[in-house]
Design a protein around this motif. Structure first.
Motif, PDB file in Angstrom:
ATOM      1  N   LEU A  72       0.809  -1.202   0.000  1.00 20.64           N
ATOM      2  CA  LEU A  72       0.000   0.000   0.000  1.00 20.64           C
ATOM      3  C   LEU A  72       0.849   1.261   0.000  1.00 20.64           C
ATOM      4  CD1 LEU A  72      -2.769  -1.055   2.561  1.00 20.64           C
ATOM      5  CD2 LEU A  72      -2.610  -1.519   0.096  1.00 20.64           C
ATOM      6  N   CYS A  73       2.156   1.096  -0.125  1.00 17.63           N
ATOM      7  CA  CYS A  73       3.085   2.231  -0.174  1.00 17.63           C
ATOM      8  C   CYS A  73       4.477   1.663  -0.423  1.00 17.63           C
ATOM      9  CB  CYS A  73       3.074   3.019   1.139  1.00 17.63           C
ATOM     10  SG  CYS A  73       3.520   2.027   2.581  1.00 17.63           S
ATOM     11  N   HIS A  74       5.454   2.522  -0.428  1.00 14.76           N
ATOM     12  CA  HIS A  74       6.846   2.093  -0.515  1.00 14.76           C
ATOM     13  C   HIS A  74       7.487   2.039   0.862  1.00 14.76           C
ATOM     14  CE1 HIS A  74       5.970   3.862  -4.563  1.00 14.76           C
ATOM     15  NE2 HIS A  74       6.273   2.613  -4.826  1.00 14.76           N
ATOM     16  N   GLY A  75       7.140   2.999   1.707  1.00 17.62           N
ATOM     17  CA  GLY A  75       7.690   3.018   3.050  1.00 17.62           C
ATOM     18  C   GLY A  75       6.656   3.427   4.073  1.00 17.62           C
ATOM     19  N   VAL A  76       6.723   2.799   5.257  1.00 16.28           N
ATOM     20  CA  VAL A  76       5.872   3.152   6.395  1.00 16.28           C
ATOM     21  C   VAL A  76       6.716   3.968   7.367  1.00 16.28           C
ATOM     22  CG1 VAL A  76       4.510   2.284   8.333  1.00 16.28           C
ATOM     23  CG2 VAL A  76       4.512   1.044   6.153  1.00 16.28           C
ATOM     24  N   ILE A  77       6.271   5.171   7.684  1.00 17.88           N
ATOM     25  CA  ILE A  77       7.011   6.031   8.602  1.00 17.88           C
ATOM     26  C   ILE A  77       6.364   5.921   9.978  1.00 17.88           C
ATOM     27  CG2 ILE A  77       7.821   8.360   9.077  1.00 17.88           C
ATOM     28  CD1 ILE A  77       7.720   8.939   6.103  1.00 17.88           C
ATOM     29  N   ALA A  78       7.092   5.277  10.899  1.00 16.90           N
ATOM     30  CA  ALA A  78       6.574   5.016  12.236  1.00 16.90           C
ATOM     31  C   ALA A  78       6.619   6.273  13.095  1.00 16.90           C
ATOM     32  CB  ALA A  78       7.385   3.900  12.891  1.00 16.90           C
ATOM     33  N   LYS A  79       5.959   6.202  14.242  1.00 17.16           N
ATOM     34  CA  LYS A  79       5.930   7.336  15.165  1.00 17.16           C
ATOM     35  C   LYS A  79       7.332   7.744  15.604  1.00 17.16           C
ATOM     36  CE  LYS A  79       1.401   8.007  16.250  1.00 17.16           C
ATOM     37  NZ  LYS A  79       0.719   9.323  16.266  1.00 17.16           N
ATOM     38  N   ASN A  80       8.245   6.775  15.715  1.00 16.90           N
ATOM     39  CA  ASN A  80       9.591   7.096  16.180  1.00 16.90           C
ATOM     40  C   ASN A  80      10.516   7.572  15.066  1.00 16.90           C
ATOM     41  OD1 ASN A  80      10.243   4.782  14.767  1.00 16.90           O
ATOM     42  ND2 ASN A  80      11.041   3.649  16.526  1.00 16.90           N
ATOM     43  N   GLY A  81       9.989   7.715  13.846  1.00 16.25           N
ATOM     44  CA  GLY A  81      10.778   8.228  12.736  1.00 16.25           C
ATOM     45  C   GLY A  81      11.478   7.176  11.902  1.00 16.25           C
ATOM     46  N   THR A  82      11.338   5.913  12.259  1.00 12.53           N
ATOM     47  CA  THR A  82      11.929   4.849  11.447  1.00 12.53           C
ATOM     48  C   THR A  82      11.065   4.609  10.210  1.00 12.53           C
ATOM     49  OG1 THR A  82      12.845   3.773  13.404  1.00 12.53           O
ATOM     50  CG2 THR A  82      12.649   2.429  11.424  1.00 12.53           C
ATOM     51  N   ALA A 123       1.093   5.059 -10.569  1.00 12.35           N
ATOM     52  CA  ALA A 123       2.222   4.978 -11.493  1.00 12.35           C
ATOM     53  C   ALA A 123       3.178   6.147 -11.330  1.00 12.35           C
ATOM     54  CB  ALA A 123       1.716   4.948 -12.940  1.00 12.35           C
ATOM     55  N   ARG A 124       2.717   7.237 -10.718  1.00  5.03           N
ATOM     56  CA  ARG A 124       3.423   8.513 -10.870  1.00  5.03           C
ATOM     57  C   ARG A 124       4.008   9.102  -9.587  1.00  5.03           C
ATOM     58  NH1 ARG A 124      -0.597   8.027 -14.647  1.00  5.03           N
ATOM     59  NH2 ARG A 124      -0.079   8.747 -16.754  1.00  5.03           N
ATOM     60  N   PHE A 125       3.735   8.459  -8.446  1.00  9.42           N
ATOM     61  CA  PHE A 125       4.231   9.005  -7.184  1.00  9.42           C
ATOM     62  C   PHE A 125       4.883   7.924  -6.325  1.00  9.42           C
ATOM     63  CE2 PHE A 125       0.888  12.000  -8.341  1.00  9.42           C
ATOM     64  CZ  PHE A 125       1.455  13.228  -8.027  1.00  9.42           C
ATOM     65  N   TYR A 126       5.967   8.297  -5.656  1.00  6.78           N
ATOM     66  CA  TYR A 126       6.440   7.524  -4.519  1.00  6.78           C
ATOM     67  C   TYR A 126       5.446   7.757  -3.381  1.00  6.78           C
ATOM     68  CZ  TYR A 126      11.012   7.511  -6.918  1.00  6.78           C
ATOM     69  OH  TYR A 126      12.038   7.358  -7.825  1.00  6.78           O
ATOM     70  N   GLY A 127       5.200   6.731  -2.563  1.00  7.98           N
ATOM     71  CA  GLY A 127       4.229   6.881  -1.486  1.00  7.98           C
ATOM     72  C   GLY A 127       4.757   6.466  -0.135  1.00  7.98           C
ATOM     73  N   PHE A 128       4.528   7.315   0.876  1.00  8.77           N
ATOM     74  CA  PHE A 128       4.873   6.983   2.261  1.00  8.77           C
ATOM     75  C   PHE A 128       3.608   7.041   3.110  1.00  8.77           C
ATOM     76  CE2 PHE A 128       8.937   8.522   0.621  1.00  8.77           C
ATOM     77  CZ  PHE A 128       9.796   7.520   1.060  1.00  8.77           C
ATOM     78  N   GLU A 129       3.310   5.924   3.780  1.00  4.54           N
ATOM     79  CA  GLU A 129       2.209   5.869   4.729  1.00  4.54           C
ATOM     80  C   GLU A 129       2.790   6.140   6.121  1.00  4.54           C
ATOM     81  OE1 GLU A 129      -1.010   5.440   4.535  1.00  4.54           O
ATOM     82  OE2 GLU A 129      -1.421   4.656   2.528  1.00  4.54           O
ATOM     83  N   CYS A 130       2.134   7.018   6.878  1.00  5.31           N
ATOM     84  CA  CYS A 130       2.620   7.407   8.193  1.00  5.31           C
ATOM     85  C   CYS A 130       1.676   6.890   9.269  1.00  5.31           C
ATOM     86  CB  CYS A 130       2.729   8.919   8.285  1.00  5.31           C
ATOM     87  SG  CYS A 130       3.756   9.636   6.984  1.00  5.31           S
ATOM     88  N   GLU A 131       2.242   6.231  10.262  1.00  7.19           N
ATOM     89  CA  GLU A 131       1.462   5.643  11.349  1.00  7.19           C
ATOM     90  C   GLU A 131       0.709   6.736  12.107  1.00  7.19           C
ATOM     91  OE1 GLU A 131       2.360   3.427  15.606  1.00  7.19           O
ATOM     92  OE2 GLU A 131       3.968   3.593  14.120  1.00  7.19           O
ATOM     93  N   ASN A 132      -0.605   6.777  11.943  1.00  3.55           N
ATOM     94  CA  ASN A 132      -1.428   7.785  12.610  1.00  3.55           C
ATOM     95  C   ASN A 132      -2.881   7.391  12.460  1.00  3.55           C
ATOM     96  OD1 ASN A 132      -3.038  10.553  12.645  1.00  3.55           O
ATOM     97  ND2 ASN A 132      -1.083  10.915  13.672  1.00  3.55           N
ATOM     98  N   LEU A 133      -3.686   7.636  13.499  1.00  2.00           N
ATOM     99  CA  LEU A 133      -5.094   7.267  13.461  1.00  2.00           C
ATOM    100  C   LEU A 133      -5.903   8.112  12.489  1.00  2.00           C
ATOM    101  CD1 LEU A 133      -5.772   6.671  17.272  1.00  2.00           C
ATOM    102  CD2 LEU A 133      -5.541   4.950  15.469  1.00  2.00           C
ATOM    103  N   GLY A 134      -5.405   9.296  12.150  1.00  2.00           N
ATOM    104  CA  GLY A 134      -6.106  10.133  11.190  1.00  2.00           C
ATOM    105  C   GLY A 134      -7.404  10.706  11.708  1.00  2.00           C
ATOM    106  N   ASP A 135      -7.553  10.758  13.045  1.00  6.51           N
ATOM    107  CA  ASP A 135      -8.792  11.263  13.628  1.00  6.51           C
ATOM    108  C   ASP A 135      -8.743  12.756  13.943  1.00  6.51           C
ATOM    109  OD1 ASP A 135      -7.027  11.236  15.743  1.00  6.51           O
ATOM    110  OD2 ASP A 135      -8.194   9.873  17.003  1.00  6.51           O
ATOM    111  N   GLY A 136      -7.631  13.398  13.563  1.00  2.37           N
ATOM    112  CA  GLY A 136      -7.499  14.819  13.813  1.00  2.37           C
ATOM    113  C   GLY A 136      -6.946  15.163  15.171  1.00  2.37           C
ATOM    114  N   SER A 137      -6.773  14.148  16.043  1.00  3.71           N
ATOM    115  CA  SER A 137      -6.229  14.421  17.372  1.00  3.71           C
ATOM    116  C   SER A 137      -4.999  13.584  17.695  1.00  3.71           C
ATOM    117  CB  SER A 137      -7.299  14.206  18.455  1.00  3.71           C
ATOM    118  OG  SER A 137      -7.779  12.869  18.420  1.00  3.71           O
TER     119      SER A 137
END
Length: 257
Positions: A72-82, A123-137
């Motif tokens: 679902l992406c190329h890299g997952v960016i965790a809360k600790n920055g890894t 096809a056109r973007f590198y993608g990074f998913e970032c660990e977050n609930l996405g609830d705005g808080s």
């Protein structure tokens, strides 16, 4: 417009920019290339995962789920920055988006509002998913945002894309109508682009944002702030008269040097 970097070069430029990387399984060959094109690439897209916990997030982003196979992406960016590399090639992250936005990214000019979904972004973007609930808080720690900036800057630098204003780095919300990611306290794409542009004025191994102070955001810890700015907890505690490193408050100004 650019041919995607090789997997080895992708890894190399991330590490050169100071990104902490974990390689997950056969990430170099885990992709959806059999479903469509991968490239030419034009930019980097940032997402949030709507998940909790790094291990579960990495697993979902690598394997996908019913109706949406991974990666679902190329890299997952965790809360600790890894950054956990889970795939390379075409990935199910961007979906259909606005062709006017794509043209603005290619021209490196101000992004228009996205109001169509007529162009393949996978096809056109590198993608990074970032660990977050996405609830705005759910907060975005300093180390995580710093990793977003470094990873984005690494790819922009490698491709020689623009440096000022830098619309080569966009959020999913700026690409596909109805999307809101990345969302939450401590993250904003205008700020990410500003920080990417600042990094690109320095060598890849540049270790600070050039500021003398940092304002504490929700979810920050002193150790994350220290790691994000190339210093130590002991030094920050001494500079700021902090007796207990576990006790810092939102809005507090931290001297960095």
């Amino acid at each position: 417009m650019a041919k995607p970097l090789s997997a080895n070069t992708f890894l190399s430029v991330l590490r050169a920019e100071g990104v902490r990387v974990v390689e997950v399984g056969n990430w170099r060959t885990h992709n959806r290339n059999h479903k469509g094109a991968w490239g030419p690439v034009h930019g980097v897209m940032i997402h949030h995962t709507v998940t909790r916990g790094t291990a579960a997030t990495v697993r979902i982003c690598r394997d996908g789920y019913a109706g949406l196979p991974g990666p679902l992406c190329h890299g997952v960016i965790a809360k600790n920055g890894t950054v956990h590399l889970v795939g390379y090639g075409r990935a199910n992250h961007a979906g259909l988006g606005d062709d006017d936005v794509l043209r603005a990214v290619i021209a490196e000019r101000t992004l228009p509002a996205d109001n169509e979904a007529n162009t393949d972004g996978n096809a056109r973007f590198y993608g990074f998913e970032c660990e977050n609930l996405g609830d705005g808080s759910d907060p975005w720690p300093a180390a995580q945002v710093n990793a977003i900036v470094r990873a984005s800057a690494a790819l922009v630098r490698a491709h020689g894309w623009g440096k000022d204003g830098n619309t080569s780095v966009i959020g999913h919300s700026e690409w596909q109508p109805g999307k809101v990611d990345p969302r939450g306290p401590g993250i904003g794409m205008a700020d990410v682009r500003r920080r990417v542009a600042e990094r690109l004025r320095h060598p890849a191994n540049w270790s600070t944002g050039g500021a003398d102070t940092y304002r504490v955001r929700p979810g920050d810890t002193l150790s994350e702030i220290a790691a994000a700015h190339g210093t130590t907890v002991a030094k920050l505690a001494r500079l700021n008269g902090i007796e207990n490193p576990d006790h810092i408050r939102v809005g507090q100004t931290i001297k960095l040097r």
